[in-house]
Design a protein around this motif. Structure first.
Motif, PDB file in Angstrom:
ATOM      1  N   TYR A 186       0.866  -1.186   0.000  1.00  0.00           N
ATOM      2  CA  TYR A 186       0.000   0.000   0.000  1.00  0.00           C
ATOM      3  C   TYR A 186       0.894   1.224   0.000  1.00  0.00           C
ATOM      4  O   TYR A 186       1.859   1.297   0.773  1.00  0.00           O
ATOM      5  N   SER A 187       0.581   2.175  -0.886  1.00  0.00           N
ATOM      6  CA  SER A 187       1.386   3.396  -0.910  1.00  0.00           C
ATOM      7  C   SER A 187       0.610   4.535  -0.251  1.00  0.00           C
ATOM      8  O   SER A 187      -0.597   4.679  -0.440  1.00  0.00           O
ATOM      9  N   PHE A 188       1.329   5.284   0.565  1.00  0.00           N
ATOM     10  CA  PHE A 188       0.761   6.442   1.259  1.00  0.00           C
ATOM     11  C   PHE A 188       1.562   7.657   0.805  1.00  0.00           C
ATOM     12  O   PHE A 188       2.743   7.778   1.138  1.00  0.00           O
ATOM     13  N   THR A 197       0.552  13.577  -7.553  1.00  0.00           N
ATOM     14  CA  THR A 197       1.814  13.614  -8.310  1.00  0.00           C
ATOM     15  C   THR A 197       2.825  12.649  -7.704  1.00  0.00           C
ATOM     16  O   THR A 197       3.448  11.839  -8.404  1.00  0.00           O
ATOM     17  N   GLU A 198       2.954  12.749  -6.374  1.00  0.00           N
ATOM     18  CA  GLU A 198       3.883  11.846  -5.686  1.00  0.00           C
ATOM     19  C   GLU A 198       3.424  10.391  -5.858  1.00  0.00           C
ATOM     20  O   GLU A 198       4.224   9.489  -6.065  1.00  0.00           O
ATOM     21  N   HIS A 199       2.104  10.201  -5.801  1.00  0.00           N
ATOM     22  CA  HIS A 199       1.541   8.858  -5.975  1.00  0.00           C
ATOM     23  C   HIS A 199       1.868   8.297  -7.351  1.00  0.00           C
ATOM     24  O   HIS A 199       2.327   7.159  -7.475  1.00  0.00           O
ATOM     25  N   VAL A 214      -4.718  17.474   5.547  1.00  0.00           N
ATOM     26  CA  VAL A 214      -5.301  16.942   4.304  1.00  0.00           C
ATOM     27  C   VAL A 214      -5.242  15.417   4.306  1.00  0.00           C
ATOM     28  O   VAL A 214      -4.365  14.823   4.940  1.00  0.00           O
ATOM     29  N   PRO A 215      -6.183  14.758   3.598  1.00  0.00           N
ATOM     30  CA  PRO A 215      -6.164  13.287   3.583  1.00  0.00           C
ATOM     31  C   PRO A 215      -4.963  12.738   2.797  1.00  0.00           C
ATOM     32  O   PRO A 215      -4.526  13.358   1.823  1.00  0.00           O
ATOM     33  N   VAL A 216      -4.467  11.599   3.241  1.00  0.00           N
ATOM     34  CA  VAL A 216      -3.331  10.930   2.576  1.00  0.00           C
ATOM     35  C   VAL A 216      -3.822  10.315   1.266  1.00  0.00           C
ATOM     36  O   VAL A 216      -4.942   9.805   1.196  1.00  0.00           O
ATOM     37  N   PHE A 217      -2.984  10.367   0.233  1.00  0.00           N
ATOM     38  CA  PHE A 217      -3.323   9.823  -1.088  1.00  0.00           C
ATOM     39  C   PHE A 217      -2.770   8.403  -1.198  1.00  0.00           C
ATOM     40  O   PHE A 217      -1.581   8.174  -1.022  1.00  0.00           O
ATOM     41  N   MET A 218      -3.656   7.438  -1.474  1.00  0.00           N
ATOM     42  CA  MET A 218      -3.230   6.024  -1.379  1.00  0.00           C
ATOM     43  C   MET A 218      -3.298   5.244  -2.693  1.00  0.00           C
ATOM     44  O   MET A 218      -4.005   5.604  -3.618  1.00  0.00           O
ATOM     45  N   GLY A 219      -2.552   4.132  -2.707  1.00  0.00           N
ATOM     46  CA  GLY A 219      -2.614   3.167  -3.813  1.00  0.00           C
ATOM     47  C   GLY A 219      -2.436   1.772  -3.250  1.00  0.00           C
ATOM     48  O   GLY A 219      -1.966   1.610  -2.120  1.00  0.00           O
ATOM     49  N   SER A 220      -2.856   0.750  -3.996  1.00  0.00           N
ATOM     50  CA  SER A 220      -2.602  -0.622  -3.539  1.00  0.00           C
ATOM     51  C   SER A 220      -2.124  -1.483  -4.692  1.00  0.00           C
ATOM     52  O   SER A 220      -2.462  -1.231  -5.861  1.00  0.00           O
ATOM     53  N   TYR A 221      -1.328  -2.507  -4.357  1.00  0.00           N
ATOM     54  CA  TYR A 221      -0.545  -3.241  -5.356  1.00  0.00           C
ATOM     55  C   TYR A 221      -0.498  -4.711  -4.947  1.00  0.00           C
ATOM     56  O   TYR A 221       0.167  -5.072  -3.978  1.00  0.00           O
ATOM     57  N   GLY A 222      -1.226  -5.570  -5.672  1.00  0.00           N
ATOM     58  CA  GLY A 222      -1.331  -6.970  -5.254  1.00  0.00           C
ATOM     59  C   GLY A 222      -0.728  -7.957  -6.237  1.00  0.00           C
ATOM     60  O   GLY A 222      -0.729  -7.730  -7.452  1.00  0.00           O
ATOM     61  N   ILE A 223      -0.211  -9.049  -5.684  1.00  0.00           N
ATOM     62  CA  ILE A 223       0.221 -10.204  -6.495  1.00  0.00           C
ATOM     63  C   ILE A 223      -0.054 -11.459  -5.664  1.00  0.00           C
ATOM     64  O   ILE A 223       0.212 -11.478  -4.462  1.00  0.00           O
ATOM     65  N   GLY A 224      -0.559 -12.505  -6.314  1.00  0.00           N
ATOM     66  CA  GLY A 224      -0.736 -13.785  -5.632  1.00  0.00           C
ATOM     67  C   GLY A 224       0.370 -14.748  -6.037  1.00  0.00           C
ATOM     68  O   GLY A 224       0.357 -15.245  -7.165  1.00  0.00           O
TER      69      GLY A 224
END
Ligand code: ATP
Ligand code: MG
Length: 422
Positions: free
Chosen positions: A165-167, A172-174, A291-301
């Motif tokens: 998970y990216s915070f 732009t940073e995301h 301000v709210p944190v900008f997030m991303g998620s990154y999955g692999i099984g």
């Protein structure tokens, strides 16, 4: 442990897979003794399967660490209160929940993903712009009440996921990290042997954002349909294929696309502030505003990845592992037929190869040559080295590449030199 005697390996190979097992990946992995089927959609990893699984995990871990990932491990048991805040607790909203109850009353969930608990946890860690960006990740067991469980290890009801998970401070940073993550994913799929068949694919962003990216491996056994642009090595998932916006965004040309079935081996999502707003994960920017944190998620099984390799890189005789994720580098096969000299020689080769750091599975069993070779082909270790009376007489061992069948004869020192360069 880099070596193993097959006489001590308790798993047996099988001529037939269970009759209810329809997926080729599971059939092969069961027959070769890599996995055991507990029930539909639930598999155990046996020693050989665990070794390959751990190698896939290591490749993923290395690439995640390179882009700044920090490993952790969250619980499987979930508190409903956290999920209620994002409106993802009810079965109407999420149909894949496994839920359980406490003896003294009250419900718990078995996590199917971890955005909620991690976002909630990070409220204690993130308060200032100085705390961002940050990239926690884990290899952790997810539980999903999947309706379909017909694809063997590709779709199971209990599976380990690498979820990062990216915070970030802002989009732009995301996006800078998102692109780095995409590159890391490409490296992972290349390293496990799926690079030439895996396409970064435009897909639906679900309820989080307009689009996400999936990494889709072209395969007849896949459950997804994608449209591939061979020139740019990109693709579009059928689910967003009719959306004209996609074409504007990707620059993919409609005219040259070809349709293919594919397996989603990984995906990356922009979550934006969907979770941080609902759970109150904010930071103070340089101006002192919250301000709210900008997030991303990154999955692999990792097990789906292993199954995809089994599905694609196999032949009529069995599995064919790439060197990077093979359970062992060498399958040393002794054909002594009771001859003590051959046994001694094979023991010596085993000792010297392992002393040189080569990972060896040693078939020291008292079995016929035909049986040993068939098992060796089924298990799929990249190189088979045969020790027999004939090879002792000639002073060189027969070395057979599993993938090509290419055969050479090498002395022990030549073999060690070759293998320590891998
Ligand atoms: P799918 O579309 O195949 O159902 P998903 O979009 O739900 O997968 P995510 O929830 O984002 O996938 O999971 C991330 C990764 O975890 C997937 O890309 C895949 O590699 C793996 N994965 C997802 N579901 C399963 C499953 N049921 N069994 C094994 N691996 C899975
Ligand atoms: Mg998906």
């Amino acid at each position: 442990m880099t070596r193993m005697r097959q006489s001590q390996l308790f798993t047996k190979t099988r001529k037939e897979a269970p009759s209810d097992e329809v997926a080729k990946n599971a059939q092969l992995l069961i027959r070769a003794g890599f996995v055991h089927k507990e029930m539909a959609g639930v598999y155990d990893l046996l020693p050989l399967g665990l070794r390959t699984f751990e190698k896939v995990v290591s490749v993923i871990r290395e690439e995640m660490n390179k882009i700044g990932g920090v490993e952790m491990h969250l619980s499987a048991l979930q508190d409903p209160a956290v999920w209620q805040k994002t409106d993802r607790w009810s079965d109407e909203k999420v149909d894949s929940w496994f839920k359980t109850s406490l003896k003294n009353g009250g419900e718990l969930g078995l996590g199917f993903t971890h955005e909620e608990p991690l976002t909630n946890l990070m409220r204690e860690q993130i308060s200032s712009y100085k705390d961002l960006p940050t990239y926690p990740y884990q290899f952790q067991t997810k539980f999903r009440n999947e309706a379909r469980a017909k694809s063997g290890l590709m779709r199971t009801r209990e599976f380990v996921m690498k979820d990062l998970y990216s915070f970030s401070k802002n989009s732009t940073e995301h996006m800078a990290f998102y692109e780095k993550a995409a590159e890391a994913y490409k490296k992972i799929f290349e390293r496990v042997g799926l690079g030439d068949k895996t396409y970064m694919t435009f897909a639906s962003g679900g309820s989080f954002s307009k689009y996400s990216h999936e990494f889709q491996t072209e395969c007849e056994a896949g459950e997804d349909v994608i449209y591939i642009d061979d020139a740019s090595k990109q693709a579009i998932n059928k689910e967003v294929y009719d959306d004209a916006e996609v074409y504007k965004t990707t620059g993919i040309n409609k005219a040259t696309l070809r349709e293919a079935k594919a397996i989603e081996v990984g995906n990356i999502f922009t979550l934006s502030t969907r979770f941080s707003e609902a759970l109150g994960l904010k930071y103070k920017n340089q101006e002192g505003t919250e301000v709210p944190v900008f997030m991303g998620s990154y999955g692999i099984g990792p097990a789906r990845l292993m199954a995809t390799v089994a599905e694609l890189l196999s032949d009529a005789k069995g599995l064919v592992w790439p060197k990077t994720i093979a359970p062992f580098a060498v399958h040393l096969v002794e054909l002594s037929a009771g001859n003590e000299d051959v046994k001694k020689e094979a023991d010596e080769v085993y000792a010297q190869l392992t002393a040189a750091g080569v990972e060896v599975l040693f078939d020291d069993r008292d079995a016929r040559a035909g049986e040993k070779f068939a098992d060796s082909d089924l298990i799929g270790i990249p190189l088979r080295v045969v020790v027999s009376q004939k090879t002792i007489a000639s002073g060189a061992f027969e070395c057979v590449e599993r993938a090509t069948g290419h055969t050479t004869h090498k002395t022990l020192s030549e073999l060690i030199t070759d293998l320590s360069h891998v």
